[in-house]
Scaffold this active site. Structure first.
Site, mmCIF file in Angstrom:
data_model
loop_
_atom_site.group_PDB
_atom_site.id
_atom_site.type_symbol
_atom_site.label_atom_id
_atom_site.label_comp_id
_atom_site.label_asym_id
_atom_site.label_seq_id
_atom_site.Cartn_x
_atom_site.Cartn_y
_atom_site.Cartn_z
ATOM 1 N N ASP A 1 7.887 -6.328 5.945
ATOM 2 C CA ASP A 1 7.552 -5.559 7.144
ATOM 3 C C ASP A 1 7.398 -6.449 8.367
ATOM 4 O OD1 ASP A 1 7.644 -3.272 5.695
ATOM 5 O OD2 ASP A 1 5.504 -2.818 5.771
ATOM 6 N N SER B 1 1.646 -5.083 -8.139
ATOM 7 C CA SER B 1 0.332 -5.237 -7.515
ATOM 8 C C SER B 1 0.341 -6.317 -6.432
ATOM 9 C CB SER B 1 -0.704 -5.529 -8.597
ATOM 10 O OG SER B 1 -2.004 -5.434 -8.090
ATOM 11 N N LYS C 1 2.805 -0.508 -8.288
ATOM 12 C CA LYS C 1 1.351 -0.338 -8.459
ATOM 13 C C LYS C 1 0.693 -0.585 -7.105
ATOM 14 C CE LYS C 1 -2.710 -2.086 -10.911
ATOM 15 N NZ LYS C 1 -3.429 -2.530 -9.705
#
Length: 540
Positions: A376, A365, A390
């Site tokens: 990224d 999460s 998740k």
């Protein structure tokens, strides 16, 4: 309009009479005039009998058949082809578009029937409120593993849990195949000290089987008075038999952020979970590390292993602490309120120093939000194992002052547009979990050039370090000062952390910030538009 009427209308549009189509019963046709001659067919069929008064008159040839009532030929449209007629009939036979419907009355009738049967036939008397609450739980539980109905006690526990203190064993759990699955043990709790690991399946709680039990009921059984004991039966990958572990319940006080210096210039930050105050605790921890180091840090290892997640806004705050600009995460849902974007502001708390992030299967999460954003944005190198996966956001929706819904309202995506749901974050460098056994020290020191007779001295006239001193170069790096294990090397204490530190040193030596290792990541998904920098370009 019925389907037959639709077909009839289609035929009329092409100038054809709807012959042989089922129509509503019409008024009786008038009897033929007395002067009308009977048809040849009717006379030959019954030469000795008179036609009954109700007999249908003979069908006239199609060329002279009168048009149906209301038909007005245009006089200009050419005769339709067979294909046109077929297409018109098929179009008329298509079901009409479904209009938005209200509540399904038939299903509600079935629900009321079941409710009544339970009330009248169940072996014991059941309270109406209890039945309705169970129905609500089942309705939410059937959506996904994370949506739930929170009764007053569960709602209070959730509010307390996000503030950092609650009672229990100290494990984050979920449901899988009817069993309770350990997502991650929390640091410095009975579960973590007893050796419970992420991925363990709890099959029994004391003597009660977990199969068929709801997650809330299982959590309720694991909680209890501090100091009381409980026995968990676990199934673990790689073990042929179930494991039985006895634990003592305790008040769980979670320290969200911990820090220490691994070596001069190299810091370690451990985030156990994401609470409301985690971002502030992280900033304080970095300030403490800089103070202990006597200046800026050369690099930092951020440890998110076995971090089950927590508050979304806190994950955004932690990511923002290491970024100066760009997208952190965005969410997509059905409602406009669920479509959000979170972007980083200026000021990198590490001032561009290299960053390595450790993750594993217990990182879920909010942990994945941080790891995905830093990966990224090319700000950090991710090491460890693939994360939990998740990628959904749960919103707490109060029903009243005492109860609430925990409802999945959105999916979240990394800056490159990657969905983490059921996929997880793939590290740039895979580190398998394991331990390192150190070789025993030899009583005889190895022979070096300086030990040889008549060896050449250093041309600068500087004496080299003696073998005796070289054998004593083990420092306290990686030692657990609180446990007093100053003689334990970091590689023996935590192999993955030791490897992360080595990579961090290499980045500093080469003067490079972390760059994504494309070969170790899964192929970019279609639509990824994130810009990438050349290898070795500073990421600040």
């Amino acid at each position: 309009m019925t389907r037959c009427q639709s077909v009839a209308l289609a035929l009329l549009c092409f100038g054809l009479a709807p012959i042989a189509l089922a129509q509503p019963a019409a008024a009786p046709e008038p009897e033929p005039e007395p002067s009308a001659a009977p048809s040849i067919e009717s006379a030959s069929e019954a030469p000795d009998q008179a036609a009954p008064p109700s007999a249908t008159p003979a069908v006239t040839p199609p060329a002279v058949q009168p048009p149906p009532p209301g038909f007005k030929p245009t006089g200009t449209r050419p005769e339709p082809s067979v294909d046109e007629v077929r297409e018109a009939i098929q179009a008329a036979m298509q079901p009409e578009a479904e209009e938005p419907q209200g509540l399904p009355l038939e299903e509600l009738r079935v629900f009321a029937e079941v409710f009544g049967r339970i009330k009248s036939d169940y072996v014991e008397q059941v309270d109406d409120r209890e039945l309705l609450a169970s129905a609500i739980r089942g309705m939410l539980g059937g959506l996904d593993p994370h949506s739930a109905y929170l009764d007053p006690e569960q709602y209070e526990d959730l509010q307390v849990g996000t503030t950092g203190e609650f009672g229990g064993l100290g494990i984050e759990v979920g449901m899988e195949d009817g069993f309770v699955k350990v997502i991650a043990p929390i640091d410095d709790t009975p579960a973590q000290r007893a050796g419970i690991q992420a991925g363990d399946l709890i099959v029994r709680i004391d003597d009660k089987p977990v199969k068929g039990m709801s997650l809330s009921d299982a959590v309720e059984l694991m909680r209890g008075k501090p100091g009381s004991h409980i026995e968990l039966t676990l199934m673990r990958d790689g073990e042929s038999k179930p494991l039985s572990i006895k634990l003592e319940r305790a008040v769980i006080k979670v320290a969200s952020v911990k820090q220490r210096l691994l070596e001069p210039g190299f810091g370690y930050l451990r985030i156990a979970n994401f609470q409301a105050r985690t971002t502030d605790d992280l900033l304080d921890a970095v300030k403490t590390l800089k103070g202990e180091n006597g200046g800026p840090l050369k690099g930092v290892v951020l440890d998110l292993r076995n971090n089950p997640g927590g508050v979304l806004n806190t994950a955004v705050g932690v990511s923002d602490a290491f970024l100066e600009q760009g997208l952190i995460v965005y969410t997509e849902g059905r409602l406009d309120d669920a479509k959000l974007e979170f972007r980083a502001g200026p000021d990198d708390v590490l001032e561009g120093a290299p960053l390595v992030v450790l993750v594993n299967g217990g990182s879920a999460s909010a942990s994945e939000i941080v790891a995905g954003a830093l990966q990224d944005q090319r700000r950090a190198l991710i090491m460890g194992n693939e994360t939990f996966g998740k990628g959904s956001v749960q919103t707490i929706i109060p029903v009243d002052e005492r109860t609430a819904l925990k409802l999945t309202t959105a999916r979240y995506y990394t800056p490159a547009g990657r969905s983490i749901q059921a996929l997880g974050i793939v590290p740039d460098i895979i580190l398998e979990r394991g331990s390192l056994t150190l070789a025993s020290d030899s009583d005889v020191a190895p022979i070096k050039e300086a030990n040889l007779v008549r060896h050449l001295e250093d041309e600068n006239g500087e004496a080299g370090e003696s073998p005796e001193n070289q054998s004593k170069d083990q420092s306290i790096r990686g030692s657990d000062e609180d446990a007093g294990e100053n003689d334990k090397p970091l590689a023996a204490e935590d192999y993955q952390l030791s490897e992360a530190l080595n990579v961090l040193k290499g980045l500093v030596i080469l003067g490079q910030a972390p760059a994504v290792i494309e070969s170790s990541r899964s192929a970019a998904q279609p639509g990824d538009q994130a810009e990438t920098a050349p290898t070795g370009e500073p990421l600040h």
